[in-house]
Design an enzyme around this catalytic site. Sequence first.
Site, short mmCIF file in Angstrom:
data_model
loop_
_atom_site.label_atom_id
_atom_site.label_comp_id
_atom_site.label_asym_id
_atom_site.label_seq_id
_atom_site.Cartn_x
_atom_site.Cartn_y
_atom_site.Cartn_z
N ASN A 153 0.77 -1.25 0.00
CA ASN A 153 0.00 0.00 0.00
C ASN A 153 0.81 1.30 0.00
OD1 ASN A 153 -2.73 -1.24 0.29
ND2 ASN A 153 -1.89 -1.95 2.24
N TYR A 154 2.06 1.26 0.44
CA TYR A 154 2.76 2.53 0.64
C TYR A 154 4.09 2.69 -0.09
CZ TYR A 154 -0.77 3.16 4.23
OH TYR A 154 -1.97 3.29 4.87
N MET A 155 4.87 1.66 -0.21
CA MET A 155 6.17 1.80 -0.86
C MET A 155 6.00 1.91 -2.37
SD MET A 155 8.61 -0.75 1.42
CE MET A 155 8.18 -2.15 0.43
#
Length: 226
Positions: A208-210
């Site tokens: 979800n974030y990297m």
Amino acid sequence: MRYLNTIEVIPEVYRNLKAFCQRKKAKGDIFDLLTPSGVNEYLSKLMPGLTAKCFRTHNASVCLQDELSKEAITDKESFTVDMGDNEDRKKYFYDCANRQVAILCNHQKTVSKNYDEQMANADKKLKEKEDQYANLEDELSVALGKRPKNRKRKRKDDGTKPKPKKKRAPEQIKTSMLRVERQIDKMRMNNKLKAENKKIALGTSKINYMDPRISVSWCKKYELPI
């Protein structure tokens, strides 16, 4: 999951936090009038498409980029990765970088009920593989006309010794030793990573974030299959 951290703040922030906590219960929300939708609505007025997740994605991606550019840090050691390292070591290096991102984002998980049993089984398999390597060392010593290192041969469940294996050439034995040695290294890294990530979830930040472009670029640079 609880996030616990201690930092220094400017006097104005301290006074505001103290005011926000007044007349509230110990477990009450400090920012009780603040909602995720309200924050995103405010941010979208500053820049179309800007949300709170953008800041989390930025922090996670910057952290990943920094970690992949320096030594990997584990609980007991730090190390770098080279082009000549095998795929297992490269993946372990990447997972260590991913771990630092998960810590930054406070991505925690509950410990599975059978965690201790899983680790015990993993340690048992590692010990068996190490014994296999020791037996190969003795086999090589015998093949070279040297005295083995006084290791006891493993007995079967019925207490009898297994039949001697067919004699092999030293080069064949060395090939087996290299294969088993790599298996041992992989098992040690997997066990260490599992222990270090006992309460840390790697998947959330990875999915979800990297920024995936950072991972793809690093994998291509070090010739690690994606």
